[in-house]
Design an enzyme around this catalytic site. Structure first.
Site, mmCIF file in Angstrom:
data_model
loop_
_atom_site.group_PDB
_atom_site.id
_atom_site.type_symbol
_atom_site.label_atom_id
_atom_site.label_comp_id
_atom_site.label_asym_id
_atom_site.label_seq_id
_atom_site.Cartn_x
_atom_site.Cartn_y
_atom_site.Cartn_z
ATOM 1 N N THR A 51 1.467 -9.870 -0.181
ATOM 2 C CA THR A 51 0.894 -8.532 -0.094
ATOM 3 C C THR A 51 1.918 -7.498 0.351
ATOM 4 O O THR A 51 2.989 -7.831 0.863
ATOM 5 C CB THR A 51 -0.290 -8.503 0.897
ATOM 6 O OG1 THR A 51 0.206 -8.750 2.218
ATOM 7 C CG2 THR A 51 -1.323 -9.557 0.538
ATOM 8 N N CYS A 52 1.545 -6.222 0.182
ATOM 9 C CA CYS A 52 2.405 -5.108 0.611
ATOM 10 C C CYS A 52 2.148 -4.772 2.076
ATOM 11 O O CYS A 52 1.991 -3.599 2.445
ATOM 12 C CB CYS A 52 2.148 -3.888 -0.267
ATOM 13 S SG CYS A 52 2.795 -4.063 -1.932
ATOM 14 N N ASP A 53 2.087 -5.770 2.917
ATOM 15 C CA ASP A 53 1.849 -5.590 4.341
ATOM 16 C C ASP A 53 2.991 -6.250 5.093
ATOM 17 O O ASP A 53 3.289 -7.431 4.872
ATOM 18 C CB ASP A 53 0.510 -6.219 4.743
ATOM 19 C CG ASP A 53 0.107 -5.869 6.159
ATOM 20 O OD1 ASP A 53 0.880 -6.183 7.080
ATOM 21 O OD2 ASP A 53 -0.991 -5.303 6.355
#
Length: 373
Positions: A311-313
């Protein structure tokens, strides 16, 4: 039939769950085994444990409905969450649940009002060594509060069962249970002086399994617990144990694949998987649980790598402090298996964080596929 082209997915083996239940029963003969549903709330797992004779620790109306919908008798359920609304207590009582845990006078009064005549356990916070995934101070009263609270329970028309403690999840020090049982024994003496016999002592869960690091086995833990119970508890006191990962951890494998490999500006190698903290691996927070990892290239030379999710986290990083060795030849598309991932994976997976789909769960021997939703 498992579709290996759909990644990631969790494979569960209910026969392993049943074998772990039998092993725990042999290590703690006579103990009531109450499975913590939150660990792996999969119907086939619950049915396998029900057939083996388990009770069930439920923590929410959803878990109660799941068990009852499978035909599990409400008498086998204990509402073990000490944080619950009056409406949830009333709903559970209406559905036939007659056992509850509490750790405050306020919750006790709610139980007395909305579940009259119920049996209750008072959870206290034991002075035990820290576990791998500790609860901190979220649950449990002081040990000195237990006898007064269970006396209050009796006066409110409830049935006091006895004290309840939990040594923390993935507890690897057997002394933790000895310490907790010693404290429970003192509480039992206080209750006896108040004319309240202790029916049972709930020693909670926390029984560990070996991940990347070894853990004491059930035989060793059972010997410590049995000896401490014999020494500190009144004769005839029933033991209740509430395992989660000890029954289901080794019963699952998480299948995934490499999405990308990069060398970061600081020279560290990063390996990105299509599964991460938000798709089932929440217990890698603070790198508390370090899973064993198998790849198709395990015979090749290995070097350290940072392991991350897709994810983009920025928090979706599994291991960057723990020394993880992975084959130097790993490439995008390579298959990876995360072992002993049967507990706290399907239940922790988000529904669609960052647009990623929920984790698919396959159960061997079942005609259908159960999908987290």
């Amino acid at each position: 039939m498992i579709d290996g082209s759909t990644s990631p997915y969790l494979v569960l083996y209910p026969d392993r769950v049943a074998a772990a239940y039998r092993a725990l029963g042999a290590a703690l003969p006579g103990a009531r085994i109450r499975y913590a549903v939150k660990a792996t709330p999969v119907p086939e797992v619950l049915l396998a444990l029900a057939a083996a004779g388990a009770e069930f620790d439920v923590a929410s109306p959803g878990e109660i409905e799941l068990c009852l919908g499978l035909g599990i008798a409400p008498e086998l359920l204990c509402y073990g969450n000490t944080v619950k609304k009056a409406a949830q207590i009333a709903g559970a009582h209406a559905r036939g649940v007659r056992r509850y845990a509490f750790d405050t006078a306020d919750d006790l009064r709610r139980i007395a009002r909305h579940a009259p005549g119920a049996e209750v356990e008072c959870r206290f916070l034991p002075a035990t060594p820290p576990s791998r995934t500790p609860f901190g101070g979220k649950f449990g009263c002081a040990p000195g509060e237990v006898a007064p609270l269970l006396t209050m329970a009796r006066d409110l028309g409830l049935v006091p069962a006895g004290p309840y403690f939990h040594v923390g999840s993935q507890q690897t020090d057997p002394a933790a249970w000895r310490i907790g049982l010693e404290q429970a024994g003192r509480i039992a003496g206080e209750l006896a002086a108040a004319g309240i016999p202790v029916r049972s002592v709930n020693i909670g869960g926390g029984l560990p399994i070996p991940y990347a690091e070894p853990a004491p086995g059930l035989a060793e833990l059972g010997a410590v617990i049995t000896a401490a119970a014999r020494e500190h508890l009144p004769p005839g006191t029933a033991l209740v144990v509430e395992p989660g990962r000890a029954l289901t951890g080794a019963a699952g494998e998480l299948h995934c694949e490499v999405v990308a490999v990069r060398i970061a500006p600081d020279g560290r190698r990063w390996v990105y998987l299509d599964v991460g903290r938000y798709s089932g691996l929440a217990e890698t927070e603070n790198e508390y649980i370090v899973y064993r990892i198998a790849t198709e290239r395990d015979g090749d030379p290995r070097t350290e790598a940072v392991l991350a999710g897709p994810t983009c986290d920025g928090d979706d990083v599994l291991y960057q402090c723990t020394r993880i060795l992975l084959p130097v030849t790993l490439r995008a598309g390579d298959r990876v298996r995360i072992l002993d991932a049967g507990a706290y994976t399907a239940s922790y997976a988000s529904v669609s964080f960052n647009g990623f789909p929920p984790l698919t769960v396959h159960v061997t021997g079942a005609e259908r596929e159960w999908v987290q939703s």
